[in-house]
Every structure is written in C-alpha cells, then in structure tokens.
Design a protein around this motif. Structure first.
Motif, PDB file in Angstrom:
ATOM      1  N   LYS A  39       0.850  -1.183   0.000  1.00 11.83           N
ATOM      2  CA  LYS A  39       0.000   0.000   0.000  1.00 11.83           C
ATOM      3  C   LYS A  39       0.889   1.238   0.000  1.00 11.83           C
ATOM      4  O   LYS A  39       2.111   1.138   0.049  1.00 11.83           O
ATOM      5  N   TYR A  40       0.270   2.415   0.003  1.00 12.98           N
ATOM      6  CA  TYR A  40       1.029   3.663  -0.058  1.00 12.98           C
ATOM      7  C   TYR A  40       2.078   3.717   1.048  1.00 12.98           C
ATOM      8  O   TYR A  40       1.793   3.481   2.216  1.00 12.98           O
ATOM      9  N   ASP A  41       3.306   4.035   0.642  1.00 14.86           N
ATOM     10  CA  ASP A  41       4.421   4.072   1.575  1.00 14.86           C
ATOM     11  C   ASP A  41       5.208   5.377   1.471  1.00 14.86           C
ATOM     12  O   ASP A  41       6.054   5.653   2.297  1.00 14.86           O
ATOM     13  N   GLY A  42       4.961   6.146   0.413  1.00 10.39           N
ATOM     14  CA  GLY A  42       5.670   7.404   0.262  1.00 10.39           C
ATOM     15  C   GLY A  42       5.721   7.871  -1.178  1.00 10.39           C
ATOM     16  O   GLY A  42       5.401   7.115  -2.100  1.00 10.39           O
ATOM     17  N   PRO A  43       6.152   9.119  -1.382  1.00 13.25           N
ATOM     18  CA  PRO A  43       6.214   9.701  -2.724  1.00 13.25           C
ATOM     19  C   PRO A  43       7.110   8.930  -3.692  1.00 13.25           C
ATOM     20  O   PRO A  43       6.945   9.032  -4.900  1.00 13.25           O
ATOM     21  N   TRP A  44       8.047   8.165  -3.175  1.00 15.20           N
ATOM     22  CA  TRP A  44       8.943   7.395  -4.038  1.00 15.20           C
ATOM     23  C   TRP A  44       8.156   6.467  -4.962  1.00 15.20           C
ATOM     24  O   TRP A  44       8.587   6.180  -6.085  1.00 15.20           O
ATOM     25  N   GLN A  45       6.960   6.022  -4.505  1.00 16.88           N
ATOM     26  CA  GLN A  45       6.170   5.106  -5.330  1.00 16.88           C
ATOM     27  C   GLN A  45       5.683   5.796  -6.608  1.00 16.88           C
ATOM     28  O   GLN A  45       5.598   5.164  -7.660  1.00 16.88           O
ATOM     29  N   PHE A  46       5.367   7.084  -6.517  1.00 16.46           N
ATOM     30  CA  PHE A  46       4.945   7.816  -7.709  1.00 16.46           C
ATOM     31  C   PHE A  46       6.116   8.013  -8.667  1.00 16.46           C
ATOM     32  O   PHE A  46       5.959   7.919  -9.884  1.00 16.46           O
ATOM     33  N   LYS A  47       7.298   8.267  -8.123  1.00 18.20           N
ATOM     34  CA  LYS A  47       8.486   8.421  -8.963  1.00 18.20           C
ATOM     35  C   LYS A  47       8.804   7.119  -9.693  1.00 18.20           C
ATOM     36  O   LYS A  47       9.124   7.118 -10.887  1.00 18.20           O
ATOM     37  N   GLU A  48       8.717   6.005  -8.964  1.00 17.81           N
ATOM     38  CA  GLU A  48       8.976   4.696  -9.580  1.00 17.81           C
ATOM     39  C   GLU A  48       7.930   4.380 -10.637  1.00 17.81           C
ATOM     40  O   GLU A  48       8.251   3.814 -11.683  1.00 17.81           O
ATOM     41  N   LYS A  49       6.679   4.746 -10.368  1.00 24.11           N
ATOM     42  CA  LYS A  49       5.596   4.539 -11.341  1.00 24.11           C
ATOM     43  C   LYS A  49       5.927   5.274 -12.630  1.00 24.11           C
ATOM     44  O   LYS A  49       5.856   4.697 -13.714  1.00 24.11           O
ATOM     45  N   ASN A  50       6.315   6.544 -12.531  1.00 28.93           N
ATOM     46  CA  ASN A  50       6.626   7.330 -13.725  1.00 28.93           C
ATOM     47  C   ASN A  50       7.764   6.706 -14.520  1.00 28.93           C
ATOM     48  O   ASN A  50       7.684   6.574 -15.742  1.00 28.93           O
ATOM     49  N   SER A 102       0.348  18.255 -11.156  1.00 27.54           N
ATOM     50  CA  SER A 102       1.152  17.037 -11.068  1.00 27.54           C
ATOM     51  C   SER A 102       1.665  16.511 -12.408  1.00 27.54           C
ATOM     52  O   SER A 102       2.744  15.908 -12.441  1.00 27.54           O
ATOM     53  N   PRO A 103       0.973  16.715 -13.541  1.00 25.88           N
ATOM     54  CA  PRO A 103       1.517  16.193 -14.808  1.00 25.88           C
ATOM     55  C   PRO A 103       2.840  16.828 -15.224  1.00 25.88           C
ATOM     56  O   PRO A 103       3.545  16.293 -16.072  1.00 25.88           O
ATOM     57  N   LYS A 104       3.176  17.958 -14.618  1.00 25.69           N
ATOM     58  CA  LYS A 104       4.417  18.649 -14.975  1.00 25.69           C
ATOM     59  C   LYS A 104       5.627  17.732 -14.787  1.00 25.69           C
ATOM     60  O   LYS A 104       6.563  17.744 -15.581  1.00 25.69           O
ATOM     61  N   TYR A 105       5.605  16.894 -13.744  1.00 36.06           N
ATOM     62  CA  TYR A 105       6.759  16.047 -13.441  1.00 36.06           C
ATOM     63  C   TYR A 105       6.973  14.974 -14.501  1.00 36.06           C
ATOM     64  O   TYR A 105       8.098  14.755 -14.944  1.00 36.06           O
ATOM     65  N   ILE A 106       5.903  14.322 -14.912  1.00 39.87           N
ATOM     66  CA  ILE A 106       6.093  13.280 -15.927  1.00 39.87           C
ATOM     67  C   ILE A 106       6.406  13.915 -17.273  1.00 39.87           C
ATOM     68  O   ILE A 106       7.143  13.344 -18.072  1.00 39.87           O
ATOM     69  N   LYS A 107       5.897  15.115 -17.517  1.00 42.85           N
ATOM     70  CA  LYS A 107       6.229  15.794 -18.770  1.00 42.85           C
ATOM     71  C   LYS A 107       7.725  16.067 -18.829  1.00 42.85           C
ATOM     72  O   LYS A 107       8.363  15.836 -19.862  1.00 42.85           O
ATOM     73  N   GLU A 108       8.297  16.555 -17.733  1.00 41.54           N
ATOM     74  CA  GLU A 108       9.746  16.821 -17.697  1.00 41.54           C
ATOM     75  C   GLU A 108      10.537  15.540 -17.958  1.00 41.54           C
ATOM     76  O   GLU A 108      11.509  15.542 -18.719  1.00 41.54           O
ATOM     77  N   GLN A 109      10.113  14.430 -17.338  1.00 42.21           N
ATOM     78  CA  GLN A 109      10.804  13.154 -17.545  1.00 42.21           C
ATOM     79  C   GLN A 109      10.654  12.679 -18.990  1.00 42.21           C
ATOM     80  O   GLN A 109      11.602  12.173 -19.585  1.00 42.21           O
TER      81      GLN A 109
END
Length: 193
Positions: free
Chosen positions: A121-132, A153-160
């Motif tokens: 389950k949710y454990d921290g923001p790192w999970q969103f980074k790994e998802k991207n 929030s889409p700004k981060y995946i756009k940059e990646q």
C-alpha cells in the motif's frame, strides 16, 4: 503520433494528466469529464490506424481514469485495442468515495492487464516516482493532458518524458486547455443547432 517528422509507430501509448481536484472537478456528473473523454478518444483513434495496440494508465482519479473509460468504449469498435492499468501501489482507491471506487473497479474488471509497481500500500512519494519511470520505460509515446498555464502534477512526468525524448524516439502529444475549449465550443454549437 509523429513528433518532429519521425516515422516511429506507437504501439503502447501512456495517457497521463491532471487529477480531478487539480481541474476543479468534484462531481462525477461534471460536463468537463465528457469533454476530456472526447479529447482522449480523438487522440487514440488517430493512433489506432498507425498500429496502436495498448493504452496504459496508472488509474489515478481524474484524466487517467476517464481516459481508461474512453478506451473501454473504443474497444467496442476497435477490438484489437488493449487497456493496461498499472498503479503505483496497491489499493490506491482506498480513501475514495464509494461512487469513485465503483467506477474504478468497473475499469479494472474490463482492463486487459492490471498490476501495481509496488506490491504494498502507499508508503511514500517514491512510489509515484517509480511509477513514472516504469511507465515511461514501458511505453512508446504519451498523450498528456497538461497546460503550461495551469501548474499541476503532470508537470513532473512531462519533464521526464521530454528528457527521454532526447535519448530515444518518444513522441508526446499535448492536449491543452485550448483543445478542450475547442471541443466544448463544438459541443455547444451542435447543441444549438
């Protein structure tokens, strides 16, 4: 999907965008949802003739879930189209309202592939980074509902994705507020006549 004249075919497209709250959409009956679905449908249909096979979303409440619903509707016409829902962690819908959970579960039941990057389950923001990172690595291009004028929030995946597109062919189609307004205007005009 051809960015800067490249001829690469997109077989697996990632669809990302704003969360519902970032768009000010709090009602499941908000007219903006249908407009977003129409914008997504238009982009996906444009890719199908070019060989699109899979649409990938992480299923967050907002653009991604509505895009998944649009893809499921398209599957009725385009039987070869497949939907993958790859969440950042287990039970991402845990704190959603019952009505939202119901729509989410309906999408998961109809999706061709469902999995989670993190098996907890949710454990921290790192999970969103790994998802991207995972979703970018496992897709050939992206449809992104994002407007530079409205941060979110889409700004981060756009940059990646932009960094990735410097390393390999990774076309990004942006759907902006102007695109959505154009669809809304067309709808209003057709309602008028």
């Amino acid at each position: 999907m051809r960015k800067d004249g490249g001829g690469e075919r997109v077989h697996k497209v990632l669809i990302m965008g704003y969360k519902a709250s970032e768009l000010g959409i709090f009602s499941l009956k908000h007219k903006g949802i249908d407009i977003i679905k129409k914008a997504v449908t238009k982009q996906v249909i444009a890719l199908i003739d070019d060989g699109l096979e899979w649409v990938i979303v992480s299923g967050q409440w907002g653009v991604e879930l509505w895009a998944a619903e649009a893809v499921l509707e398209l599957k009725e016409t385009y039987g070869q189209l497949r939907l993958a829902v790859i969440t950042p962690f287990l039970d991402q819908e845990e704190n959603w309202s019952d009505e939202k959970k119901s729509r989410y579960q309906a999408v998961l039941k109809q999706a061709d592939y469902v999995n989670s990057i993190s098996k907890s389950k949710y454990d921290g923001p790192w999970q969103f980074k790994e998802k991207n990172k995972f979703l970018l690595r496992n897709s050939d291009g992206m449809i992104l509902l994002y407007d530079e004028e409205q941060d979110g929030s889409p700004k981060y995946i756009k940059e990646q994705a932009l960094r990735l597109s410097q390393l390999r062919s990774y076309p990004i189609v942006s759907v902006t507020a102007a695109d959505l307004q154009s669809i809304a205007d067309d709808e209003a005009q057709s309602d008028y006549f």
